[in-house]
Design an enzyme around this catalytic site. Sequence first.
Site, short mmCIF file in Angstrom:
data_model
loop_
_atom_site.label_atom_id
_atom_site.label_comp_id
_atom_site.label_asym_id
_atom_site.label_seq_id
_atom_site.Cartn_x
_atom_site.Cartn_y
_atom_site.Cartn_z
N SER A 113 0.77 -1.23 -0.11
CA SER A 113 0.00 -0.13 -0.02
C SER A 113 1.00 1.17 -0.04
O SER A 113 1.77 1.57 -0.89
CB SER A 113 -0.95 -0.08 1.34
OG SER A 113 -2.22 1.04 1.20
N ASP A 142 -8.74 -5.69 -5.54
CA ASP A 142 -8.41 -4.84 -4.27
C ASP A 142 -9.50 -3.69 -4.52
O ASP A 142 -9.55 -2.77 -5.49
CB ASP A 142 -6.90 -4.15 -4.86
CG ASP A 142 -6.46 -3.11 -3.51
OD1 ASP A 142 -7.27 -2.67 -3.02
OD2 ASP A 142 -5.13 -3.41 -3.35
N HIS A 167 -7.12 -5.83 -0.61
CA HIS A 167 -6.04 -4.87 -0.36
C HIS A 167 -5.05 -5.38 0.82
O HIS A 167 -5.19 -5.30 1.68
CB HIS A 167 -6.48 -3.51 0.11
CG HIS A 167 -5.44 -2.32 0.04
ND1 HIS A 167 -4.87 -2.07 -0.98
CD2 HIS A 167 -5.14 -1.64 1.27
CE1 HIS A 167 -4.05 -1.10 -0.65
NE2 HIS A 167 -3.91 -0.95 0.42
#
Length: 586
Positions: free
Chosen positions: A209, A451, A497
């Site tokens: 991320s 995601d 994610h």
Amino acid sequence: MTTSIFFKMFNRWILGVALTSAVAHAVNLADVCTSEYVKGVLPTDILTGVTFDTSATIVSTTYNYSSSSSDSFPASTFDYCGVQITYSHDGIDGDQVLLMCWLPRPDRFENRYLSTGGGGMAINSGNSSLPGGLMYGAVSCATDGGFGSFSNDADSAVLLANGTLNYEALYMFGYKAHHEMSVIGKKFTRNFFNMTDSTKLYAYYQACSEGGREGWSQIQRYDDWDGAVVAAPAFRYAFQQVAHLWSGLVEQTLDYYPPPCELEKIMNLTIAACDPLDGRTDGVVSRTDLCGLQYDLSQTIGEPYYCAESSSGFKRQLGESTTPAQSGNVTALGVAVAKAIVSGMKDSEGRQVYLSYQPATAFEDADTTYNSTTNSWEGSVSGIGADWVDRFVKLLDSTNLSLDNVTYDTLKDWVYEGWEMYNDVLQTTWPDLSTYHNAGGKVLHIHGESDPSVPTASSVRYWESVRSVMYSNLSYTQGAAALNEWYRLYLTPGGGHCGPSTQQPNGPWPQTQLEVLINWVENNSTPTTLNATVLSGSNEGQRWDLCAWPLRPLWSDNGSSFDCIFDQESINTWQWNLTAWNMPVY
Ligand SMILES: *[C@@H]1O[C@H](CO)[C@@H](O)[C@H](O)[C@H]1NC(C)=O
Ligand SMILES: *[C@@H]1O[C@H](CO)[C@@H](O)[C@H](O)[C@H]1NC(C)=O
Ligand SMILES: *[C@@H]1O[C@H](CO)[C@@H](O)[C@H](O)[C@H]1NC(C)=O
Ligand SMILES: *[C@@H]1O[C@H](CO)[C@@H](O)[C@H](O)[C@H]1NC(C)=O
Ligand SMILES: *[C@@H]1O[C@H](CO)[C@@H](O)[C@H](O)[C@H]1NC(C)=O
Ligand SMILES: *[C@@H]1O[C@H](CO)[C@@H](O)[C@H](O)[C@H]1NC(C)=O
Ligand SMILES: *[C@@H]1O[C@H](CO)[C@@H](O)[C@H](O)[C@H]1NC(C)=O
Ligand SMILES: *[C@@H]1O[C@H](CO)[C@@H](O)[C@H](O)[C@H]1NC(C)=O
Ligand SMILES: *[C@@H]1O[C@H](CO)[C@@H](O)[C@H](O)[C@H]1NC(C)=O
Ligand SMILES: *[C@@H]1O[C@H](CO)[C@@H](O)[C@H](O)[C@H]1NC(C)=O
Ligand SMILES: *[C@@H]1O[C@H](CO)[C@@H](O)[C@H](O)[C@H]1NC(C)=O
Ligand SMILES: *[C@@H]1O[C@H](CO)[C@@H](O)[C@H](O)[C@H]1NC(C)=O
Ligand SMILES: [Ca+2]
């Protein structure tokens, strides 16, 4: 010869004998995990403009530390020496940067160093990413970026006052802090373990991320690492953060705020319809591209949905009302909202501003909230999107951005402003990786195919940018092959994610990613496919071999064989034409 040089050579000689004869007179962790020893090996002269506060060094020993299994590494137990290093930048009043390094027991050290990163607006993940390196005998470090403590995020430090950026904090967040940590951490590792200059120290990076963006910020500039695992990078920052506001603005513009249950039903029906398109009905949409080509969300109109009443503990404590039971039939307006979200940001003339999430992905940015006074669903503004526009674009210390009077063109303007302001520091899409590549660096890039926070197509776009810039004189297939020799992208079927998604729990995740990278770097073992495992649910433990982009997965023989195939029509769906811009968007 001075005594100290004599001692250094003597030590090297002893170390050499110990290594070759393999009869190490083991140094215990307790012997070296002392304040005195650590202070003596701090690399205080390694960076110009940086001064160490040696006296502030904190050293502690931890035995039998038990780290549980995570999405990015398996469980392990180890002893470590925890060292907090303090330094400052010369010429800046009150500046202070902290590094937290965990060092393995000397007999477990495997000549490895690992940098770790953050998530959201954080530049570290506390200590939680450090075990991922310790288990492979790597010294593992995290930085606080100079933001005041390991728990302070960059957004709390980036404004000195309304209208005034803290450029030092901004550039530390952008790329500077990580470079400093790698340089200091590597030299500290060498000194601590008495490594000779000729002994190779393998340096790695692992994060997801925002941490993925931080990883790319280094790969695009330096050759500090031999290998990096970067997952779901939140890069192309000006686009990525404003895109979080798109779903809410679609609802406002179409004047329809769907109950969360309605969008969840649309997603569930999409997953059910698209699951078999990959050749195996297993609850996992391995081919979201085929889903987009073959499934029309309008087919969900009229289907009944129901969700029971729910409440979060947090809301209960505040005495707020719970989310009521929701039931109804999927509406044409609900589908219009879903379709507009999946088709991505557009301007008022319908030109494409940015790419979007894949079909069969949760509508996370679209969550509405229930107002018990009006008994209706209201729009909400994505927190991270608001944070970005308020603090980084408008330079206001505020987090209550309203979408009142905001139009599709306003979002486009915010993207452009942020892009111009931060192109050199946060955008993080520089496509020429020659410095890193020429030094022999490897990249393992991972992204969940479903995601809901960083669009999967964002990673594909960057890989394609690097391919077209670095291998412009080669055909698509040749360029892809050349890039895959050192930079490989794996999309994880059903993945969310930074881990498996709750909606497709039978999907795999590459938990041993760092081990795979280490084998690639140190043993030249190329991960033709990437080892991934189902980490929970009824298929727990099942092994998958993920395909490297641009190959796409397809089950054959009634779901018994998993192949990686080339499918031009599917590849085209990942290549968004961002027609709103006359600039290249890498
Ligand atoms: C660590 O665990 C091992 C095995 O359980 C045990 O023998 C050892 O005494 C423990 N060490 C400490 C310092 O607790
Ligand atoms: C991180 O690890 C260090 C060293 O063991 C420890 O002193 C510190 O309290 C840890 N931080 C957190 C937030 O657990
Ligand atoms: C490094 O060498 C010093 C002696 O100069 C020794 O005291 C120390 O234990 C060694 N460190 C390690 C990790 O072996
Ligand atoms: C969607 O599917 C999940 C998993 O089967 C289920 O728990 C949930 O209730 C479904 N949602 C709706 C709205 O039907
Ligand atoms: C949903 O559709 C069914 C028929 O398919 C109908 O009987 C029902 O009344 C509808 N429910 C709502 C809330 O409109
Ligand atoms: C709910 O709606 C009322 C009436 O429009 C408004 O005054 C109130 O602020 C809303 N509550 C929340 C939490 O937004
Ligand atoms: C900064 O701007 C925000 C938003 O306009 C405002 O709420 C806040 O009071 C301002 N802060 C200061 C210190 O002026
Ligand atoms: C935003 O928050 C500031 C205080 O931080 C407040 O002064 C202002 O009225 C708020 N604006 C809105 C639209 O709620
Ligand atoms: C939106 O526009 C209207 C009409 O121009 C204006 O009265 C209102 O203050 C604006 N709202 C915001 C939040 O700017
Ligand atoms: C393509 O360009 C690369 C990098 O400039 C060069 O190494 C390579 O030899 C070129 N290949 C061909 C076929 O011209
Ligand atoms: C694949 O990953 C799993 C854990 O996710 C691990 O148990 C297994 O050893 C790995 N296999 C190989 C060949 O690396
Ligand atoms: C983008 O344009 C190219 C060439 O015109 C086309 O092949 C491709 O399908 C388009 N991609 C998308 C996602 O529309
Ligand atoms: Ca499937």
